[in-house]
Motif scaffolding. Structure first.
Motif, PDB file in Angstrom:
ATOM      1  N   ALA A   1       0.703  -1.309  -0.068  1.00 34.02           N
ATOM      2  CA  ALA A   1      -0.004   0.004   0.105  1.00 34.02           C
ATOM      3  C   ALA A   1       0.786   1.380   0.011  1.00 34.02           C
ATOM      4  CB  ALA A   1      -0.850  -0.082   1.436  1.00 34.02           C
ATOM      5  N   HIS A   2       2.225   1.310   0.215  1.00 35.21           N
ATOM      6  CA  HIS A   2       3.052   2.450   0.420  1.00 35.21           C
ATOM      7  C   HIS A   2       4.475   1.997   0.098  1.00 35.21           C
ATOM      8  CE1 HIS A   2       3.558   6.267   3.088  1.00 35.21           C
ATOM      9  NE2 HIS A   2       4.932   5.629   2.227  1.00 35.21           N
ATOM     10  N   VAL A   3       4.857   2.439  -1.300  1.00 29.63           N
ATOM     11  CA  VAL A   3       6.400   2.206  -1.539  1.00 29.63           C
ATOM     12  C   VAL A   3       6.866   3.608  -2.562  1.00 29.63           C
ATOM     13  CG1 VAL A   3       5.666   0.910  -3.800  1.00 29.63           C
ATOM     14  CG2 VAL A   3       7.957   0.391  -2.454  1.00 29.63           C
ATOM     15  N   HIS A   4       8.243   3.627  -2.120  1.00 27.35           N
ATOM     16  CA  HIS A   4       8.606   4.667  -2.902  1.00 27.35           C
ATOM     17  C   HIS A   4       9.736   3.933  -4.159  1.00 27.35           C
ATOM     18  CE1 HIS A   4       7.517   7.995  -0.234  1.00 27.35           C
ATOM     19  NE2 HIS A   4       7.187   7.234   0.345  1.00 27.35           N
ATOM     20  N   LEU A   5       9.392   4.001  -5.158  1.00 35.04           N
ATOM     21  CA  LEU A   5      10.233   3.315  -6.242  1.00 35.04           C
ATOM     22  C   LEU A   5      11.336   4.378  -6.676  1.00 35.04           C
ATOM     23  CD1 LEU A   5       7.407   1.797  -8.542  1.00 35.04           C
ATOM     24  CD2 LEU A   5       8.929   0.874  -6.470  1.00 35.04           C
TER      25      LEU A   5
ATOM     26  N   ASN B   1       6.080  -1.824   2.651  1.00 31.95           N
ATOM     27  CA  ASN B   1       7.602  -1.422   2.607  1.00 31.95           C
ATOM     28  C   ASN B   1       8.131  -0.162   2.655  1.00 31.95           C
ATOM     29  OD1 ASN B   1       8.824  -3.980   1.901  1.00 31.95           O
ATOM     30  ND2 ASN B   1       7.556  -3.828   0.169  1.00 31.95           N
ATOM     31  N   ASN B   2       7.413   0.993   2.000  1.00 35.72           N
ATOM     32  CA  ASN B   2       8.121   2.514   2.235  1.00 35.72           C
ATOM     33  C   ASN B   2       9.332   2.327   1.291  1.00 35.72           C
ATOM     34  OD1 ASN B   2       7.772   4.921   2.607  1.00 35.72           O
ATOM     35  ND2 ASN B   2       9.115   4.959   4.402  1.00 35.72           N
ATOM     36  N   ASN B   3      10.526   2.163   1.732  1.00 37.43           N
ATOM     37  CA  ASN B   3      11.625   2.500   1.223  1.00 37.43           C
ATOM     38  C   ASN B   3      12.572   1.066   1.167  1.00 37.43           C
ATOM     39  OD1 ASN B   3      11.732   5.347   0.195  1.00 37.43           O
ATOM     40  ND2 ASN B   3      11.199   5.759   2.299  1.00 37.43           N
TER      41      ASN B   3
ATOM     42  N   LEU C   1      -1.748  10.387   2.930  1.00 38.88           N
ATOM     43  CA  LEU C   1      -0.794  11.259   3.768  1.00 38.88           C
ATOM     44  C   LEU C   1       0.114  10.602   4.400  1.00 38.88           C
ATOM     45  CD1 LEU C   1      -4.086  13.052   5.299  1.00 38.88           C
ATOM     46  CD2 LEU C   1      -2.577  14.139   3.496  1.00 38.88           C
ATOM     47  N   HIS C   2       1.293  11.092   4.342  1.00 36.73           N
ATOM     48  CA  HIS C   2       2.613  10.791   5.323  1.00 36.73           C
ATOM     49  C   HIS C   2       2.167  11.578   6.549  1.00 36.73           C
ATOM     50  CE1 HIS C   2       4.288   9.215   1.510  1.00 36.73           C
ATOM     51  NE2 HIS C   2       5.536   8.910   2.341  1.00 36.73           N
ATOM     52  N   LEU C   3       1.589  10.858   7.561  1.00 36.89           N
ATOM     53  CA  LEU C   3       1.129  11.789   8.584  1.00 36.89           C
ATOM     54  C   LEU C   3       1.989  11.362  10.133  1.00 36.89           C
ATOM     55  CD1 LEU C   3      -1.175  13.553   8.877  1.00 36.89           C
ATOM     56  CD2 LEU C   3      -2.367  11.932  10.160  1.00 36.89           C
TER      57      LEU C   3
ATOM     58  N   GLY D   1      -0.179   7.218   6.738  1.00 37.49           N
ATOM     59  CA  GLY D   1       0.789   6.373   6.532  1.00 37.49           C
ATOM     60  C   GLY D   1       2.048   6.886   7.951  1.00 37.49           C
ATOM     61  N   HIS D   2       2.610   5.779   8.368  1.00 38.49           N
ATOM     62  CA  HIS D   2       3.506   6.125   9.472  1.00 38.49           C
ATOM     63  C   HIS D   2       2.794   6.102  10.958  1.00 38.49           C
ATOM     64  CE1 HIS D   2       7.006   6.472   7.159  1.00 38.49           C
ATOM     65  NE2 HIS D   2       6.647   7.571   6.187  1.00 38.49           N
ATOM     66  N   VAL D   3       2.239   7.315  11.223  1.00 37.32           N
ATOM     67  CA  VAL D   3       1.662   7.636  12.366  1.00 37.32           C
ATOM     68  C   VAL D   3       2.335   7.087  13.557  1.00 37.32           C
ATOM     69  CG1 VAL D   3      -0.777   8.133  13.037  1.00 37.32           C
ATOM     70  CG2 VAL D   3      -0.370   7.377  10.872  1.00 37.32           C
TER      71      VAL D   3
HETATM   72 ZN   LIG Z   1       6.447   6.987   2.464  1.00 38.93          ZN
END
Ligand SMILES: [Zn+2]
Length: 398
Positions: free
Chosen positions: A54-58, A300-302, A203-205, A235-237
């Protein structure tokens, strides 16, 4: 290649079965015939719904070596990547992004929401990069693209750039209110664009150890005011991990009441936050959030960069890490972790149900384990991946 059939597959609750596919869906699930031939032999390994990230930075993956000296600090990571943008050639960024796509596919992931960095220094060049990536991923991985203002919306020209990225057709309005001096104004702009373009919000929050800086109430208020229940993700929180139980419960009520989904990114959240004394485990308690009715996902995020040096693209490993961090001890709790890398993120991306059940979309992962609990406990290799009935990954030896 079309696989047609997956034989000798262990499906939780159904024993060892043969699966056949038609039109991208599971057409039949039958007791395994030991004499059957053709298709792919899973050898009694467990077959799970394919994983959804649901959240990755390629666009900043596999660039740790290029980043230079960094510390485990969020502001440093943002600054290091911004400095790197000016000197790392586009073909190096593209090579890292393609490697990330390959890593996701090899880890059994068949769909992902990628955050596309938008910034005055690079304009919309990462939108172009992701257009190429969608072609590169082809039928192996479905990419959903979110326009992401990593350095906020207060830099000159940013609101216009974000608007332009959406006009280009990006699927989701991203936001990063914690980097701006006026987070509420940031949120107002993001929600206004979401309404104008009819897009969901991601949102990155609250990426801090200080619960007093939580923006959950502001996000919930805007989600309800804009009629966006079920279409907002945060995301994060990590603030949730730093709150007392009562404040946590109130936050979960706000998220559940506004239909806001929660995504945690263990490899980054644990690395960059939780610096308080005594040290804390800076991962939002998704198990408690799920119990309170919040849709949750682990992502995963990064991958291998200043935000997550240890990220490797495996959602099984991300779930494994979340299980340790949250001290989840029961099999039902681990089933919750599996849902957080399969059905939960699929709901966040707005995808139809998938998995080894007749009639569902045939996106599957053959995991080197005899049951789903072992898949979460051990985070073993993914031996094969199937998307829409096609074999998209196969490890040598299977
Ligand atoms: Zn991110």
């Amino acid at each position: 290649m079309m696989v047609g059939k997956l034989r000798q597959a262990r499906v939780p609750g159904k024993g060892i079965v043969d699966l056949s596919f038609e039109g991208g869906r599971v057409a039949a699930v039958e007791p395994a015939h030991s004499t059957a031939t053709g298709g792919l032999d899973a050898g009694g390994r467990v077959v799970l719904p394919a994983f959804v990230d649901a959240h990755v930075h390629l666009d900043k993956a596999y660039l740790l070596a290029e980043a230079g000296p960094v510390t485990a600090d969020l502001d440093d990571a943002i600054a290091a990547v911004a400095r790197m943008r000016a000197r790392v050639p586009g073909h190096t960024v593209a090579a890292g992004a393609r490697r990330a796509v390959d890593a996701l596919v090899a880890a059994g992931t068949t769909a992902a929401r990628a955050h596309v960095e938008i910034d005055p220094a690079i304009g919309l060049s990462m939108v172009e990069l992701h257009r190429d990536l969608v072609g590169y991923a082809g039928d192996r991985l479905r990419l959903q693209l979110s326009a992401f203002p990593q350095r906020g919306l207060e830099q000159g020209g940013m609101p216009q750039l974000l608007d332009a990225a959406l006009a280009e057709g990006l699927d989701v309005v991203g936001g990063c209110p914690y980097v701006d001096s006026d987070p509420a104004a940031h949120l107002d702009l993001v929600f206004a664009l979401a309404e104008r373009y009819g897009r969901p919000v991601d949102l990155h929050l609250d990426f801090t150890d200080d619960p007093s800086r939580s923006l959950i109430a502001l996000v919930a208020e805007r989600t309800l005011a804009h009629g966006m229940t079920g279409r907002v993700t945060v995301g994060h929180v990590t603030t949730l991990a730093a709150m007392g139980r009562d404040a946590q419960a109130r936050s979960f009520d706000l998220l559940a009441g506004a239909g806001i989904a929660l995504v945690v990114l263990p490899a980054t959240d644990l690395y960059l936050t939780g610096h308080g004394e005594p040290g804390s485990r800076s991962l939002a308690p998704i198990d408690r959030a799920a119990e309170a009715g919040v849709t949750v996902a682990i992502a995963n995020n990064n991958l291998h960069n200043p935000f997550s040096p240890y990220g490797n693209g495996s959602l099984l490993q991300a779930a494994w890490l979340a299980g340790i961090t949250r001290r989840l001890v029961t099999a039902p709790q681990r089933a919750g972790l599996l849902a957080a890398i399969t059905s939960g993120p699929a709901r966040i991306l707005g995808l139809p149900s998938h998995g080894p059940t007749v009639g569902l979309e045939a996106h599957l992962a053959v995991v080197d384990s005899v049951d789903s609990d072992g898949a979460i406990l051990q985070a073993p290799a993914v031996l094969a991946g199937v998307r829409a009935g096609r074999l998209v990954h196969r490890m040598t030896g299977l």
